[in-house]
Design a protein around this motif. Structure first.
Motif, PDB file in Angstrom:
ATOM      1  N   PRO A   1       0.801  -1.233   0.000  1.00  8.30           N
ATOM      2  CA  PRO A   1       0.000   0.000   0.000  1.00  8.30           C
ATOM      3  C   PRO A   1       0.831   1.279   0.000  1.00  8.30           C
ATOM      4  O   PRO A   1       0.367   2.315  -0.476  1.00  8.30           O
ATOM      5  CB  PRO A   1      -0.825  -0.125   1.284  1.00  8.30           C
ATOM      6  CG  PRO A   1      -0.886  -1.596   1.556  1.00  8.30           C
ATOM      7  CD  PRO A   1       0.424  -2.148   1.088  1.00  8.30           C
ATOM      8  N   ALA A   2       2.056   1.218   0.536  1.00 10.45           N
ATOM      9  CA  ALA A   2       2.891   2.419   0.612  1.00 10.45           C
ATOM     10  C   ALA A   2       3.733   2.642  -0.643  1.00 10.45           C
ATOM     11  O   ALA A   2       4.466   3.632  -0.728  1.00 10.45           O
ATOM     12  CB  ALA A   2       3.815   2.341   1.829  1.00 10.45           C
ATOM     13  N   THR A   3       3.653   1.744  -1.612  1.00  8.49           N
ATOM     14  CA  THR A   3       4.428   1.891  -2.848  1.00  8.49           C
ATOM     15  C   THR A   3       4.044   3.176  -3.570  1.00  8.49           C
ATOM     16  O   THR A   3       2.867   3.521  -3.670  1.00  8.49           O
ATOM     17  CB  THR A   3       4.191   0.683  -3.772  1.00  8.49           C
ATOM     18  OG1 THR A   3       4.678  -0.496  -3.115  1.00  8.49           O
ATOM     19  CG2 THR A   3       4.919   0.850  -5.099  1.00  8.49           C
ATOM     20  N   LYS A   4       5.047   3.871  -4.077  1.00 13.37           N
ATOM     21  CA  LYS A   4       4.811   5.128  -4.786  1.00 13.37           C
ATOM     22  C   LYS A   4       4.245   4.857  -6.184  1.00 13.37           C
ATOM     23  O   LYS A   4       4.458   3.783  -6.754  1.00 13.37           O
ATOM     24  CB  LYS A   4       6.115   5.920  -4.904  1.00 13.37           C
ATOM     25  CG  LYS A   4       6.794   6.199  -3.572  1.00 13.37           C
ATOM     26  CD  LYS A   4       5.894   6.970  -2.628  1.00 13.37           C
ATOM     27  CE  LYS A   4       6.615   7.277  -1.318  1.00 13.37           C
ATOM     28  NZ  LYS A   4       5.741   7.966  -0.344  1.00 13.37           N
ATOM     29  N   PRO A   5       3.540   5.817  -6.759  1.00  6.90           N
ATOM     30  CA  PRO A   5       2.992   5.633  -8.109  1.00  6.90           C
ATOM     31  C   PRO A   5       4.089   5.312  -9.126  1.00  6.90           C
ATOM     32  O   PRO A   5       5.197   5.850  -9.053  1.00  6.90           O
ATOM     33  CB  PRO A   5       2.343   6.985  -8.409  1.00  6.90           C
ATOM     34  CG  PRO A   5       2.010   7.547  -7.060  1.00  6.90           C
ATOM     35  CD  PRO A   5       3.131   7.100  -6.164  1.00  6.90           C
ATOM     36  N   ILE A   6       3.754   4.436 -10.065  1.00  7.71           N
ATOM     37  CA  ILE A   6       4.720   3.992 -11.071  1.00  7.71           C
ATOM     38  C   ILE A   6       4.082   4.051 -12.459  1.00  7.71           C
ATOM     39  O   ILE A   6       2.966   3.559 -12.661  1.00  7.71           O
ATOM     40  CB  ILE A   6       5.203   2.552 -10.802  1.00  7.71           C
ATOM     41  CG1 ILE A   6       5.847   2.440  -9.416  1.00  7.71           C
ATOM     42  CG2 ILE A   6       6.197   2.113 -11.869  1.00  7.71           C
ATOM     43  CD1 ILE A   6       6.330   1.032  -9.082  1.00  7.71           C
ATOM     44  N   LEU A   7       4.802   4.646 -13.401  1.00  6.74           N
ATOM     45  CA  LEU A   7       4.450   4.555 -14.813  1.00  6.74           C
ATOM     46  C   LEU A   7       5.283   3.426 -15.403  1.00  6.74           C
ATOM     47  O   LEU A   7       6.515   3.509 -15.433  1.00  6.74           O
ATOM     48  CB  LEU A   7       4.738   5.869 -15.533  1.00  6.74           C
ATOM     49  CG  LEU A   7       4.582   5.857 -17.062  1.00  6.74           C
ATOM     50  CD1 LEU A   7       3.159   5.478 -17.466  1.00  6.74           C
ATOM     51  CD2 LEU A   7       4.972   7.207 -17.654  1.00  6.74           C
ATOM     52  N   VAL A   8       4.629   2.359 -15.838  1.00  3.84           N
ATOM     53  CA  VAL A   8       5.310   1.175 -16.370  1.00  3.84           C
ATOM     54  C   VAL A   8       5.269   1.226 -17.891  1.00  3.84           C
ATOM     55  O   VAL A   8       4.189   1.232 -18.493  1.00  3.84           O
ATOM     56  CB  VAL A   8       4.638  -0.118 -15.865  1.00  3.84           C
ATOM     57  CG1 VAL A   8       5.328  -1.342 -16.459  1.00  3.84           C
ATOM     58  CG2 VAL A   8       4.664  -0.174 -14.340  1.00  3.84           C
ATOM     59  N   ILE A   9       6.449   1.257 -18.507  1.00  8.00           N
ATOM     60  CA  ILE A   9       6.568   1.291 -19.969  1.00  8.00           C
ATOM     61  C   ILE A   9       7.363   0.062 -20.403  1.00  8.00           C
ATOM     62  O   ILE A   9       8.447  -0.195 -19.865  1.00  8.00           O
ATOM     63  CB  ILE A   9       7.279   2.569 -20.441  1.00  8.00           C
ATOM     64  CG1 ILE A   9       6.535   3.822 -19.942  1.00  8.00           C
ATOM     65  CG2 ILE A   9       7.409   2.590 -21.955  1.00  8.00           C
ATOM     66  CD1 ILE A   9       7.278   5.118 -20.203  1.00  8.00           C
ATOM     67  N   HIS A  10       6.824  -0.700 -21.359  1.00 10.21           N
ATOM     68  CA  HIS A  10       7.517  -1.919 -21.780  1.00 10.21           C
ATOM     69  C   HIS A  10       7.107  -2.277 -23.202  1.00 10.21           C
ATOM     70  O   HIS A  10       5.963  -2.037 -23.612  1.00 10.21           O
ATOM     71  CB  HIS A  10       7.179  -3.079 -20.840  1.00 10.21           C
ATOM     72  CG  HIS A  10       8.324  -3.991 -20.565  1.00 10.21           C
ATOM     73  ND1 HIS A  10       9.073  -3.939 -19.403  1.00 10.21           N
ATOM     74  CD2 HIS A  10       8.872  -4.986 -21.305  1.00 10.21           C
ATOM     75  CE1 HIS A  10      10.016  -4.859 -19.436  1.00 10.21           C
ATOM     76  NE2 HIS A  10       9.918  -5.512 -20.585  1.00 10.21           N
ATOM     77  N   SER A  11       8.037  -2.875 -23.922  1.00 12.91           N
ATOM     78  CA  SER A  11       7.768  -3.348 -25.280  1.00 12.91           C
ATOM     79  C   SER A  11       7.452  -4.839 -25.244  1.00 12.91           C
ATOM     80  O   SER A  11       8.073  -5.592 -24.481  1.00 12.91           O
ATOM     81  CB  SER A  11       8.984  -3.100 -26.173  1.00 12.91           C
ATOM     82  OG  SER A  11       8.842  -3.775 -27.409  1.00 12.91           O
ATOM     83  N   ASP A  12       6.520  -5.266 -26.090  1.00 16.16           N
ATOM     84  CA  ASP A  12       6.166  -6.688 -26.082  1.00 16.16           C
ATOM     85  C   ASP A  12       7.192  -7.554 -26.807  1.00 16.16           C
ATOM     86  O   ASP A  12       7.076  -8.782 -26.812  1.00 16.16           O
ATOM     87  CB  ASP A  12       4.766  -6.921 -26.660  1.00 16.16           C
ATOM     88  CG  ASP A  12       4.629  -6.442 -28.100  1.00 16.16           C
ATOM     89  OD1 ASP A  12       5.648  -6.042 -28.699  1.00 16.16           O
ATOM     90  OD2 ASP A  12       3.498  -6.469 -28.620  1.00 16.16           O
ATOM     91  N   ASP A  13       8.215  -6.935 -27.415  1.00 15.71           N
ATOM     92  CA  ASP A  13       9.266  -7.726 -28.051  1.00 15.71           C
ATOM     93  C   ASP A  13      10.628  -7.477 -27.406  1.00 15.71           C
ATOM     94  O   ASP A  13      11.672  -7.657 -28.037  1.00 15.71           O
ATOM     95  CB  ASP A  13       9.332  -7.455 -29.554  1.00 15.71           C
ATOM     96  CG  ASP A  13       9.711  -6.012 -29.883  1.00 15.71           C
ATOM     97  OD1 ASP A  13       9.758  -5.179 -28.951  1.00 15.71           O
ATOM     98  OD2 ASP A  13       9.962  -5.722 -31.071  1.00 15.71           O
ATOM     99  N   ASP A  14      10.624  -7.077 -26.138  1.00 18.08           N
ATOM    100  CA  ASP A  14      11.870  -6.840 -25.401  1.00 18.08           C
ATOM    101  C   ASP A  14      12.613  -8.164 -25.245  1.00 18.08           C
ATOM    102  O   ASP A  14      12.088  -9.116 -24.663  1.00 18.08           O
ATOM    103  CB  ASP A  14      11.550  -6.244 -24.030  1.00 18.08           C
ATOM    104  CG  ASP A  14      12.780  -5.718 -23.304  1.00 18.08           C
ATOM    105  OD1 ASP A  14      13.853  -6.342 -23.417  1.00 18.08           O
ATOM    106  OD2 ASP A  14      12.658  -4.694 -22.608  1.00 18.08           O
ATOM    107  N   SER A  15      13.831  -8.237 -25.754  1.00 19.25           N
ATOM    108  CA  SER A  15      14.609  -9.476 -25.693  1.00 19.25           C
ATOM    109  C   SER A  15      15.465  -9.573 -24.435  1.00 19.25           C
ATOM    110  O   SER A  15      16.051 -10.624 -24.166  1.00 19.25           O
ATOM    111  CB  SER A  15      15.516  -9.588 -26.924  1.00 19.25           C
ATOM    112  OG  SER A  15      16.424  -8.492 -26.984  1.00 19.25           O
ATOM    113  N   SER A  16      15.547  -8.506 -23.664  1.00 20.25           N
ATOM    114  CA  SER A  16      16.355  -8.511 -22.448  1.00 20.25           C
ATOM    115  C   SER A  16      15.505  -8.765 -21.210  1.00 20.25           C
ATOM    116  O   SER A  16      15.855  -9.576 -20.354  1.00 20.25           O
ATOM    117  CB  SER A  16      17.096  -7.178 -22.296  1.00 20.25           C
ATOM    118  OG  SER A  16      17.880  -7.159 -21.122  1.00 20.25           O
TER     119      SER A  16
END
Length: 256
Positions: free
Chosen positions: A220-235
């Motif tokens: 509950p105390a986690t700070k807001p996060i903008l998650v950006i990711h590609s569906d073909d990320d090879s790493s």
């Protein structure tokens, strides 16, 4: 640890943004990569931010959690210099990609955690407002390069043995020589003891990687996060981001 920074010369109550580079914790630098071109501190300063991009100790020379300790140290530095640079300590934002995304997400979810405050400004605050994670790693135990995150308690043992050997060598010196080197031994013991004890407390293996996995530290105390990711990320497979988003959803944490 080095950093590049830029800020408006006439700014007051400035929001601060810090970029943390990627490179699987083994490589990379605070400037000169593709992400840096978009996150150039001068560009951010022109938009009204106090902006900085940091280096951190790489795992090729310093075992985990050195990169995270350095990030936390940089956050504390920001807070301790807020008055000097006109920074609003309630508006500190982090942005990172790949391994840097892992580090900033861990900061959002874990804060200090059980890790020692290394590097200075131990009494300063370390609050952040929100983070942006691009292609971040969130579960180190299911990541094919996650096992690099290993504190190596044997390193702590080696450091302690070397300091002890140095202390024993003082007994073989003349009183004058011993008196000259004794303050250094006392300083080493004072500075290194928290580090050695902390490394032993953290341990190693899957448990320590779970501790360092943002996915498993969300609450509950986690700070807001903008998650950006590609569906073909090879790493970093996109499933890591999907699992992280689900964890944020389950905990009621604001995310995008």
């Amino acid at each position: 640890m080095l950093a590049d920074l830029a800020y408006p010369s006439d700014g007051e109550s400035l929001p601060a943004i810090m970029y943390v580079h990627g490179g699987r914790w083994f490589m990379g630098a605070r400037a000169g990569n593709t992400m840096w071109e978009e996150l150039n501190v001068v560009k951010w300063a022109e938009r009204g931010f106090f902006a900085l991009t940091i280096d951190y100790r790489l795992l090729g020379s310093s075992p985990a959690p050195a990169p995270y300790e350095d990030l936390q140290c940089a956050i504390r530095w920001l807070h301790s210099h807020a008055d000097q640079y006109g920074i609003d300590p309630k508006r500190v934002y982090l942005i990172g990609d790949s391994a840097g995304g892992h580090l900033v997400s861990l900061a959002a979810a874990l804060g200090d955690g059980p890790y020692a405050r290394m590097g200075g400004w131990a009494d300063a605050g370390n609050e952040i407002r929100a983070v942006i994670s691009a292609a971040g790693a969130y579960d180190l135990n299911t990541l094919d390069w996650g096992d690099a995150w290993e504190p190596f308690t044997t390193v702590a043992d080696s450091v302690e043995r070397q300091v002890s050997a140095f202390g024993e060598s003082l007994a073989e010196m003349s009183p004058e020589e011993s008196a000259k080197w004794k303050p250094l031994l006392e300083e080493l013991n004072q500075d290194l003891r928290p580090w050695v004890d902390n490394r032993r407390q953290i341990g190693g293996g899957e448990a320590v990687r779970r501790l360092a996995s943002p996915l498993h530290q969300v609450g509950p105390a986690t700070k807001p996060i903008l998650v950006i990711h590609s569906d073909d990320d090879s790493s970093v497979p996109v499933q890591q981001a999907l699992d992280m988003v689900q964890s944020l959803e389950d905990a009621g944490v604001f995310y995008r």
